[in-house]
Structures are given as structure tokens and as C-alpha cells.
Scaffold this active site. Structure first.
Site, PDB file in Angstrom:
ATOM      1  N   GLN A 100     -19.210 -22.596   7.488  1.00 42.04           N
ATOM      2  CA  GLN A 100     -19.220 -21.657   6.706  1.00 42.04           C
ATOM      3  C   GLN A 100     -19.265 -22.411   5.316  1.00 42.04           C
ATOM      4  O   GLN A 100     -19.183 -21.682   4.253  1.00 42.04           O
ATOM      5  CB  GLN A 100     -17.764 -20.926   6.798  1.00 42.04           C
ATOM      6  CG  GLN A 100     -17.664 -20.298   8.203  1.00 42.04           C
ATOM      7  CD  GLN A 100     -16.282 -19.949   8.384  1.00 42.04           C
ATOM      8  OE1 GLN A 100     -16.014 -18.660   7.955  1.00 42.04           O
ATOM      9  NE2 GLN A 100     -15.569 -20.689   9.066  1.00 42.04           N
ATOM     10  N   HIS A 118     -23.425 -19.771   5.185  1.00 39.74           N
ATOM     11  CA  HIS A 118     -23.452 -19.368   3.917  1.00 39.74           C
ATOM     12  C   HIS A 118     -24.602 -19.567   3.011  1.00 39.74           C
ATOM     13  O   HIS A 118     -24.207 -19.809   1.478  1.00 39.74           O
ATOM     14  CB  HIS A 118     -21.810 -19.228   3.399  1.00 39.74           C
ATOM     15  CG  HIS A 118     -21.311 -18.262   4.354  1.00 39.74           C
ATOM     16  ND1 HIS A 118     -19.694 -18.744   4.410  1.00 39.74           N
ATOM     17  CD2 HIS A 118     -21.127 -17.106   5.223  1.00 39.74           C
ATOM     18  CE1 HIS A 118     -19.150 -17.622   5.284  1.00 39.74           C
ATOM     19  NE2 HIS A 118     -20.061 -16.879   5.726  1.00 39.74           N
ATOM     20  N   CYS A 126     -35.225 -17.062  -5.745  1.00 48.21           N
ATOM     21  CA  CYS A 126     -35.874 -16.040  -6.893  1.00 48.21           C
ATOM     22  C   CYS A 126     -35.618 -14.616  -6.040  1.00 48.21           C
ATOM     23  O   CYS A 126     -36.289 -14.173  -4.986  1.00 48.21           O
ATOM     24  CB  CYS A 126     -37.063 -16.082  -7.301  1.00 48.21           C
ATOM     25  SG  CYS A 126     -37.722 -14.613  -8.628  1.00 48.21           S
ATOM     26  N   CYS A 149     -41.835 -16.735 -12.272  1.00 43.90           N
ATOM     27  CA  CYS A 149     -41.975 -15.197 -12.709  1.00 43.90           C
ATOM     28  C   CYS A 149     -41.095 -14.771 -13.832  1.00 43.90           C
ATOM     29  O   CYS A 149     -41.028 -13.499 -14.163  1.00 43.90           O
ATOM     30  CB  CYS A 149     -41.888 -14.515 -11.397  1.00 43.90           C
ATOM     31  SG  CYS A 149     -40.229 -14.194 -10.873  1.00 43.90           S
ATOM     32  N   THR A 187     -10.535 -23.868   9.878  1.00 46.66           N
ATOM     33  CA  THR A 187     -10.829 -22.376   9.515  1.00 46.66           C
ATOM     34  C   THR A 187     -10.163 -21.447  10.321  1.00 46.66           C
ATOM     35  O   THR A 187      -9.889 -21.698  11.282  1.00 46.66           O
ATOM     36  CB  THR A 187     -12.470 -22.092   9.746  1.00 46.66           C
ATOM     37  OG1 THR A 187     -12.823 -20.732   9.478  1.00 46.66           O
ATOM     38  CG2 THR A 187     -12.937 -22.511  11.271  1.00 46.66           C
TER      39      THR A 187
HETATM   40 ZN   LIG Z   1     -39.865 -15.308  -8.926  1.00 45.32          ZN
END
Ligand SMILES: [Zn+2]
Length: 246
Positions: A100, A118, A126, A149, A187
């Protein structure tokens, strides 16, 4: 009965052993458990900082918190617990580590077969165009990383409200069904889907060995036995005992 020796013999007699690890295994590497009184979530409200919506609404604010986390994680080194699991994999006893944690310390210690529920701290993603980048290709301490972008990049860790990576989940579920021994280390396994792994394993006949400082909700329901103690001491003890016996 000496539980260290019992665990050593159970591992030697297993054919398909796996491990589930959580924040407790990395505490001795200097990474505080997020949920503890000294943990990150005591300082930063996860609702405000760690949900996917928080990131979408205010990525700059989340990045400021993230820098602090990443700095701790990046300076951390594996501890004897991590190295013991790597040794068990090298010896042929451990088929997989399901973790985890996002600190990458299992891989740094030498484990090859690691599933990260995780996500990880090595990549950026992105949310607009799905491009992925290596963390190292940005000076993220100075400038908030942006995609080609122009969108602000998100660390490839799973935020609250984001799904567990599909291939990680399905591979782990398959491992849990097939294994004949699972070690639950550091855990309390209260968060899904991690909590399902020992339960699935148990239902399919596997031994469940818990290595935790304190008893957990698994202790009297799912675990065959618990070895109470820090994993940085217990795991090297088990490895030494295996070498002695075999
Ligand atoms: Zn992007």
C-alpha cells in the site's frame, strides 16, 4: 512455541507465499504513517489535500503539501524489513509483495515482483491527456511540473476518490486466491482493497501470518497467528531461522 521458528517452518513448507505490506514497514525508514498522530493527515486534512477533487480544484496547493511528502520519501532508505523480503524473494520463497506504500522502498531493496496498490512516486501523470513522465525529468521542488499540453501534472499516486489501478487489483486478487501463505506486515489492513487480500487468501486455505506491533481487526478473525513486534526485527529473525533450518 517460538513463533519466529513457526513462521520460518511455514515459509519453508509453502509453495506460493506472498506478502501484503503497509505504512508500518516504512516507519523505521523514517516515513511516518499517514494516519498516526504524527502522520501527514494530522497536519493536512486529507479532504482538503488528498482527494482527486482537491487536486483538480487547486493543484498548486496540493503540490505544496506534496513537496514535503516527496522530500521525506525520496531521502528514505530501505530498512532490514525491506531487505529481508528481498532476500526471501531471492531465496525463492516469496512470489510477490503487494504494498500500500508509494515509497518504492521494496524495489530499492531488491524485490522484483511488487504490486503497488496506491501507485508510485516515480512518475507524473496528466489528467487531461494521460501522458506519463518520469519524476526525475522535472525540478519539482522549484517549479510545479506541467504537461506538454500545459495541464499541471499529478504524481502517479492514487488520491482518495481515484480507483486502484486495475491491473494491480486483478493481479493481487489472483495472487491472494492462489497463495498458500500470506504475511501481513505493518498494516491493520482496514482500507479496501488491501483488507480483502488476507480474507480471500484465508478463504482459499492459505495460512495468514500477521507481523504487527499491535493486534488488529485481522488478529482474531483472519490471522493464524500474530508475531508482535517491529518488522525490522521480526523479519530478519525469520530469515535467519530459515537459513538455520534449511
Ligand atoms: Zn497533458
Amino acid at each position: 512455541v517460538d513463533l519466529i521458528e513457526r513462521a520460518a517452518r511455514d515459509i519453508i513448507n509453502s509453495r506460493n507465499a506472498i506478502a501484503l505490506t503497509g505504512a508500518g514497514i516504512s516507519v523505521e525508514s523514517g516515513i511516518e504513517a499517514f494516519r498516526g498522530s504524527q502522520g501527514l493527515w494530522a497536519k493536512y486534512d486529507p479532504e482538503e489535500y488528498a482527494t482527486i477533487q482537491a487536486f483538480i480544484d487547486n493543484p498548486e496547493k496540493v503540490w505544496n503539501m506534496f513537496r514535503e511528502v516527496l522530500e521525506t520519501i525520496i531521502n528514505a532508505k530501505p530498512n532490514p524489513a525491506h531487505y529481508s523480503l528481498a532476500e526471501l524473494e531471492n531465496m525463492g520463497y516469496l512470489k510477490r509483495v503487494i504494498t500500500q506504500n508509494v515509497d518504492g522502498l521494496h524495489q530499492e531493496a531488491g524485490n522484483k515482483n511488487v504490486i503497488e496498490f496506491h501507485g508510485n512516486n516515480r512518475e507524473l501523470v496528466c489528467l487531461r491527456c494521460n501522458s506519463r513522465y518520469s519524476m526525475n525529468s522535472f525540478n519539482w521542488m522549484e517549479v510545479i511540473p506541467r504537461c506538454k499540453c500545459t495541464s499541471i501534472l499529478k504524481p502517479a499516486v492514487v488520491f482518495f476518490g481515484e480507483p486502484i489501478p486495475w491491473d494491480a487489483l486483478t493481479t493481487a486478487q489472483s495472487d491472494a486466491r492462489k497463495c498458500d501463505l500470506i504475511m501481513v506486515i505493518g498494516t491493520s489492513a482496514v482500507v479496501s482493497p488491501a483488507r480483502e487480500m488476507p480474507v480471500i487468501a484465508k478463504q482459499n486455505g492459505a495460512k495468514v501470518i500477521e507481523i504487527n506491533i499491535e493486534e488488529t481487526s485481522l488478529t482474531y478473525t483472519t490471522s493464524d497467528y500474530i508475531i508482535k513486534g517491529s518488522s525490522g526485527i521480526v523479519l530478519p529473525g525469520i530469515v535467519n531461522k530459515i537459513k538455520e533450518i534449511q
